[in-house]
Design a protein around this motif. Structure first.
Motif, PDB file in Angstrom:
ATOM      1  N   UNK A 165      22.282 -17.963 -21.742  1.00  0.00           N
ATOM      2  CA  UNK A 165      21.958 -17.644 -20.349  1.00  0.00           C
ATOM      3  C   UNK A 165      20.839 -16.614 -20.303  1.00  0.00           C
ATOM      4  N   UNK A 166      19.987 -16.704 -19.308  1.00  0.00           N
ATOM      5  CA  UNK A 166      18.941 -15.690 -19.171  1.00  0.00           C
ATOM      6  C   UNK A 166      19.555 -14.325 -18.847  1.00  0.00           C
ATOM      7  N   UNK A 167      18.849 -13.293 -19.195  1.00  0.00           N
ATOM      8  CA  UNK A 167      19.393 -11.939 -19.027  1.00  0.00           C
ATOM      9  C   UNK A 167      19.669 -11.609 -17.562  1.00  0.00           C
ATOM     10  N   UNK A 168      18.835 -12.160 -16.671  1.00  0.00           N
ATOM     11  CA  UNK A 168      19.054 -11.890 -15.252  1.00  0.00           C
ATOM     12  C   UNK A 168      20.387 -12.482 -14.797  1.00  0.00           C
ATOM     13  N   UNK A 169      20.694 -13.664 -15.299  1.00  0.00           N
ATOM     14  CA  UNK A 169      21.957 -14.292 -14.929  1.00  0.00           C
ATOM     15  C   UNK A 169      23.142 -13.536 -15.531  1.00  0.00           C
ATOM     16  N   UNK A 170      22.962 -13.065 -16.757  1.00  0.00           N
ATOM     17  CA  UNK A 170      24.021 -12.273 -17.393  1.00  0.00           C
ATOM     18  C   UNK A 170      24.287 -11.012 -16.572  1.00  0.00           C
ATOM     19  N   UNK A 171      23.204 -10.400 -16.101  1.00  0.00           N
ATOM     20  CA  UNK A 171      23.342  -9.191 -15.280  1.00  0.00           C
ATOM     21  C   UNK A 171      24.103  -9.496 -13.994  1.00  0.00           C
ATOM     22  N   UNK A 172      23.794 -10.648 -13.399  1.00  0.00           N
ATOM     23  CA  UNK A 172      24.454 -11.047 -12.151  1.00  0.00           C
ATOM     24  C   UNK A 172      25.941 -11.311 -12.392  1.00  0.00           C
ATOM     25  N   UNK A 173      26.247 -11.967 -13.499  1.00  0.00           N
ATOM     26  CA  UNK A 173      27.643 -12.310 -13.793  1.00  0.00           C
ATOM     27  C   UNK A 173      28.473 -11.056 -14.033  1.00  0.00           C
ATOM     28  N   UNK A 174      27.905 -10.137 -14.801  1.00  0.00           N
ATOM     29  CA  UNK A 174      28.663  -8.941 -15.173  1.00  0.00           C
ATOM     30  C   UNK A 174      28.508  -7.810 -14.170  1.00  0.00           C
ATOM     31  N   UNK A 175      27.684  -8.054 -13.153  1.00  0.00           N
ATOM     32  CA  UNK A 175      27.437  -7.031 -12.113  1.00  0.00           C
ATOM     33  C   UNK A 175      26.929  -5.735 -12.724  1.00  0.00           C
ATOM     34  N   UNK A 176      25.959  -5.869 -13.592  1.00  0.00           N
ATOM     35  CA  UNK A 176      25.321  -4.694 -14.201  1.00  0.00           C
ATOM     36  C   UNK A 176      23.807  -4.892 -14.111  1.00  0.00           C
ATOM     37  N   UNK A 177      23.063  -3.823 -14.211  1.00  0.00           N
ATOM     38  CA  UNK A 177      21.596  -3.970 -14.159  1.00  0.00           C
ATOM     39  C   UNK A 177      21.076  -4.716 -15.378  1.00  0.00           C
ATOM     40  N   UNK A 178      19.895  -5.295 -15.209  1.00  0.00           N
ATOM     41  CA  UNK A 178      19.276  -6.040 -16.313  1.00  0.00           C
ATOM     42  C   UNK A 178      18.996  -5.103 -17.486  1.00  0.00           C
ATOM     43  N   UNK A 179      18.618  -3.870 -17.172  1.00  0.00           N
ATOM     44  CA  UNK A 179      18.368  -2.894 -18.231  1.00  0.00           C
ATOM     45  C   UNK A 179      19.594  -2.652 -19.087  1.00  0.00           C
ATOM     46  N   UNK A 180      20.752  -2.617 -18.436  1.00  0.00           N
ATOM     47  CA  UNK A 180      22.005  -2.413 -19.176  1.00  0.00           C
ATOM     48  C   UNK A 180      22.282  -3.618 -20.078  1.00  0.00           C
ATOM     49  N   UNK A 181      21.980  -4.800 -19.556  1.00  0.00           N
ATOM     50  CA  UNK A 181      22.149  -6.011 -20.377  1.00  0.00           C
ATOM     51  C   UNK A 181      21.282  -5.905 -21.626  1.00  0.00           C
ATOM     52  N   UNK A 182      20.059  -5.495 -21.432  1.00  0.00           N
ATOM     53  CA  UNK A 182      19.126  -5.416 -22.569  1.00  0.00           C
ATOM     54  C   UNK A 182      19.602  -4.395 -23.596  1.00  0.00           C
ATOM     55  N   UNK A 183      20.061  -3.260 -23.119  1.00  0.00           N
ATOM     56  CA  UNK A 183      20.474  -2.224 -24.072  1.00  0.00           C
ATOM     57  C   UNK A 183      21.752  -2.645 -24.802  1.00  0.00           C
TER      58      UNK A 183
END
Lengths: 203, 126
Positions: A165-183
């Protein structure tokens, strides 16, 4: 789950006696399911069940997998009337899957004292196909590696690297910012590499 | 260290060796259908409508056939209207009434046509 919302879903139209596959959009399928069309909801189940099952397997392990899958689709059914639009349906189901995984972990944590529930069992890896022993060993290592991560790192890694899944979608699913997903992805991958290195796995 | 390449290698390794997913119970799908769509009022209404239509399609023609059979059934022999023959009519008539009618008609005819004297002349000529 990479089924685009604009794509068609095949349902078997046996109810009218014609008995042929009818191509419907996801939106139409959802509407038909809400009106009591069993084949439409069955089509939704068959489209998304494999991915739900795989994601749950990576996140919480193989125990009670059928019950978790059932739980996901029960929540999907209950939430369908509140779904505003078919767009974002994939993210929505992934979100439900993640919530079920979180609840399952909480239940597992309560049983952790007397049961090694997070340790992969050899019997769980009994392949029903003809995979070689090295393949089984590699899978065992990957499973242990995933379990060695914190739940936050594991979830991001499973959704991003295993479910693609793209990082933006992961962020949406987990309700966290994209930056947090990346880190979390960065740290999770680093920890995973260290674990695999310790086990002598070369990438 | 080339991180993007390492990340790609790691991703490929994970996907190639992802933990195996156990097969679902064969009845899982049906169980989920039972708990979800088959448990809804919309589904029940759909089933009721389908059964109602099916029952109507069977019962209405059946009722039509039965009604047709009832109303076109041949009547009991006693109810049959048969054109009576002369003999039957004669049998059915009250014999006394017939006799009286006949005599009256005969007598009236005789009275108008002949007197006693005329009868004597006719007798003598014989």
């Amino acid at each position: 789950m990479n089924l685009p919302e604009s794509s068609t879903v095949s349902t078997y139209d046996g109810g009218t006696g014609r008995g042929h596959v009818v191509e419907k959009t996801l939106s139409d399928t959802i509407q038909a399911a809400l009106k009591g069309d069993e084949e439409s909801f069955r089509a939704i189940f068959r489209s998304y069940a494999p991915k739900v099952r795989g994601t749950l397997r990576q996140m919480v392990g193989p125990q009670n997998l059928d019950d978790h899958v059932q739980d996901v689709f029960l929540r999907v059914w209950r939430g369908l009337p509140k779904l505003r639009e078919a767009q974002g349906f994939s993210s929505w189901i992934y979100r439900i899957t993640w919530n079920v995984a979180m609840d399952a972990r909480k239940n597992l944590a309560r049983e952790r004292e007397h049961r090694a529930t997070e340790e992969p069992h050899e019997s769980d890896l009994t392949c029903r196909n003809s995979a070689s022993e090295s393949s089984i060993a590699a899978r065992l290592v990957v499973e242990k590696a995933l379990l060695s991560l914190t739940p936050e790192h594991r979830d991001v890694l499973v959704l991003s690297d295993l479910e693609n899944l793209p990082q933006e979608q992961v962020a949406e699913i987990l309700s966290i910012p994209v930056g947090t997903v990346k880190s979390r992805l960065f740290n999770g991958r680093a920890n995973l590499r260290d674990f695999l290195k310790q086990k002598g796995v070369k990438l | 260290m080339n991180e993007p390449l390492d990340d790609e290698n790691l991703k490929r390794f994970l996907q190639t060796n992802r933990p195996e997913v156990p097969e679902a119970h064969p009845e899982l799908e049906e169980r989920i259908m039972d708990l979800t769509v088959r448990n809804s009022w919309a589904w029940r209404a759909k089933q009721f409508k389908r059964q109602f239509v099916t029952a109507t399609m069977i019962l209405v023609p059946l009722a039509a056939v039965l009604l047709f059979a009832v109303f076109t059934q041949p009547k009991h022999p006693m109810q049959v209207q048969v054109t009576p023959t002369v003999a039957t009519m004669a049998d059915n008539y009250d014999s006394d009434e017939v006799g009286e009618e006949f005599l009256e008609e005969s007598w009236s005819g005789m009275q108008t046509q002949t007197s006693v004297a005329q009868l004597d002349e006719e007798f003598d000529s014989l």
